[in-house]
Scaffold this motif. Sequence first.
Motif, mmCIF file in Angstrom:
data_model
loop_
_atom_site.group_PDB
_atom_site.id
_atom_site.type_symbol
_atom_site.label_atom_id
_atom_site.label_comp_id
_atom_site.label_asym_id
_atom_site.label_seq_id
_atom_site.Cartn_x
_atom_site.Cartn_y
_atom_site.Cartn_z
ATOM 1 N N PHE A 1 0.865 -1.245 0.175
ATOM 2 C CA PHE A 1 0.136 -0.012 0.085
ATOM 3 C C PHE A 1 0.946 1.246 0.034
ATOM 4 N N GLN A 2 0.362 2.249 -0.444
ATOM 5 C CA GLN A 2 1.150 3.682 -0.546
ATOM 6 C C GLN A 2 0.146 4.560 0.228
ATOM 7 N N ILE A 3 1.197 5.308 1.239
ATOM 8 C CA ILE A 3 0.647 6.657 1.944
ATOM 9 C C ILE A 3 -0.095 7.555 0.918
ATOM 10 N N ALA A 4 -1.124 8.352 1.314
ATOM 11 C CA ALA A 4 -1.778 9.109 0.580
ATOM 12 C C ALA A 4 -0.892 10.304 0.030
ATOM 13 N N GLU A 5 -1.211 10.782 -1.107
ATOM 14 C CA GLU A 5 -0.341 11.917 -1.791
ATOM 15 C C GLU A 5 -0.281 12.974 -0.811
ATOM 16 N N ARG A 6 -1.579 13.448 -0.180
ATOM 17 C CA ARG A 6 -1.497 14.578 0.604
ATOM 18 C C ARG A 6 -0.684 14.525 1.708
ATOM 19 N N LEU A 7 -0.456 13.341 2.119
ATOM 20 C CA LEU A 7 0.398 13.338 3.541
ATOM 21 C C LEU A 7 1.840 13.135 2.778
ATOM 22 N N ARG A 8 2.131 12.476 1.886
ATOM 23 C CA ARG A 8 3.660 12.619 1.424
ATOM 24 C C ARG A 8 3.808 14.027 1.135
ATOM 25 N N GLU A 9 3.118 14.806 0.524
ATOM 26 C CA GLU A 9 3.380 16.353 0.237
ATOM 27 C C GLU A 9 3.849 16.923 1.532
ATOM 28 N N ARG A 10 3.200 16.618 2.628
ATOM 29 C CA ARG A 10 3.579 17.353 4.010
ATOM 30 C C ARG A 10 4.941 16.672 4.406
ATOM 31 N N CYS A 11 5.288 15.572 3.994
ATOM 32 C CA CYS A 11 6.634 15.133 4.478
ATOM 33 C C CYS A 11 7.877 15.272 3.708
ATOM 34 N N CYS A 12 9.050 15.821 4.409
ATOM 35 C CA CYS A 12 10.205 16.047 3.785
ATOM 36 C C CYS A 12 11.140 15.116 4.297
ATOM 37 N N PHE A 13 11.712 14.391 3.608
ATOM 38 C CA PHE A 13 13.113 13.414 3.938
ATOM 39 C C PHE A 13 14.172 14.071 3.520
ATOM 40 N N SER A 14 15.177 14.089 4.682
ATOM 41 C CA SER A 14 16.458 14.645 4.253
ATOM 42 C C SER A 14 17.795 13.645 4.973
ATOM 43 N N GLN A 15 18.852 13.553 4.430
ATOM 44 C CA GLN A 15 20.063 12.920 4.971
ATOM 45 C C GLN A 15 20.525 13.808 6.114
ATOM 46 N N VAL A 16 20.610 13.418 7.235
ATOM 47 C CA VAL A 16 21.351 14.096 8.370
ATOM 48 C C VAL A 16 22.201 13.194 9.095
ATOM 49 N N ASN A 17 23.436 13.595 9.271
ATOM 50 C CA ASN A 17 24.416 12.716 10.295
ATOM 51 C C ASN A 17 24.002 13.398 11.622
ATOM 52 N N ILE A 18 23.523 12.632 12.501
ATOM 53 C CA ILE A 18 23.153 13.014 13.792
ATOM 54 C C ILE A 18 24.398 13.787 14.347
ATOM 55 N N LEU A 19 25.607 13.375 14.154
ATOM 56 C CA LEU A 19 26.595 14.128 14.769
ATOM 57 C C LEU A 19 27.100 15.375 14.278
ATOM 58 N N ASN A 20 26.364 15.722 13.217
ATOM 59 C CA ASN A 20 26.557 17.187 12.606
ATOM 60 C C ASN A 20 25.405 18.035 12.667
ATOM 61 N N LEU A 21 24.618 17.878 13.787
ATOM 62 C CA LEU A 21 23.346 18.723 14.027
ATOM 63 C C LEU A 21 23.594 20.456 14.092
ATOM 64 N N LYS A 22 24.922 20.611 14.188
ATOM 65 C CA LYS A 22 24.989 22.005 14.301
ATOM 66 C C LYS A 22 24.760 22.567 12.943
ATOM 67 N N SER A 23 25.196 21.939 11.905
ATOM 68 C CA SER A 23 24.860 22.318 10.482
ATOM 69 C C SER A 23 23.716 21.906 9.945
ATOM 70 N N CYS A 24 22.696 21.205 10.726
ATOM 71 C CA CYS A 24 21.329 21.146 10.253
ATOM 72 C C CYS A 24 20.449 22.435 10.262
ATOM 73 N N PRO A 25 19.797 22.749 9.228
ATOM 74 C CA PRO A 25 19.054 23.994 9.073
ATOM 75 C C PRO A 25 17.887 24.159 9.924
ATOM 76 N N LEU A 26 17.206 22.971 10.332
ATOM 77 C CA LEU A 26 16.162 22.841 11.042
ATOM 78 C C LEU A 26 15.962 23.707 12.130
ATOM 79 N N GLN A 27 14.978 24.737 12.600
ATOM 80 C CA GLN A 27 15.163 25.669 13.671
ATOM 81 C C GLN A 27 13.697 25.717 14.161
ATOM 82 N N SER A 28 13.533 26.023 15.524
ATOM 83 C CA SER A 28 12.155 26.423 16.005
ATOM 84 C C SER A 28 10.853 25.439 15.492
#
Length: 297
Positions: free
Chosen positions: A195-222
Amino acid sequence: MNQPLRTIGLSTVPELDDHQFVRWQALLEERTGMCMPIQRRSFLQTSLGLRMLEVGCRDYDAYYQMLLDGPAGVMEWSVLVDRLTVQETRFFRDPDALALVEEYLQTHAPGLQQSGQTVGLWSVGCSSGEEAYSLSMLAERLLEPFGGRYAVTGTDISTIVLRKARAGVYSIRALERIPELYRDHVIAGQNAKKFQIAERLRERCCFSQVNILNLKSCPLQSQHIIYCQNVLIYFRRWRRREILDALAQRLAPGGLLVIGLGEMVDWQHPLLEQVHSSRVSAFVRKQSNSSWESARR
């Protein structure tokens, strides 16, 4: 020097001696932060050995040097780290933690809608996406009635699982983990096997490669909700503190940080207030007015 061989089905892999185990253990921790305990030596041997068979290498030391050899080594490391770091996940894995997220969203939805903010939810170590989509299902159900907007970000070090997360296609057996409340509204393209997750949910989700050792360079804030479960157990305690300190800085005022129960029982942070619960380990970022945690006691 070729190693003695160990048979696995139709394949063979070299035996991993004590010195080699320590060497590979150190490389994995240096590059990913993950500590490979001696109890997982067999897993490491099998994962390394099978990948070595695929690339035609029969010696651990030669393969180690291959990983250090320029751009080709970087590409090979990316493949190997996928084998070594992918962890088990499933939809709605921790009902108690998700119930706390639901309570938080219900409490904050009207105010966030009135302020025009987009609710940010971050799944740290999202693996193949089930956790991120679980959060998305909750957010859609609880925020849409108020006209609220939300965005879910899933991060992981593995590119292979991130590709699966973006596709949102899962085995039909995984459907059993999704509560009936959500199935008719979020599932699309169902057949006998997948089965596949509905498109409206997939459009709300973004997936990105992040090494947890480098969180200082991760752009996610607030972020309003940071969900970091079943991740910290793979790191040494001092590194867990570093990771949690970095995550605390990325919470919005009043935001909620959820970690695995018992993963870091003695951690405190001056920006955060612990949520009092025997079933969930969570923290709320302090703000000038009375906090949500104080109000719910």
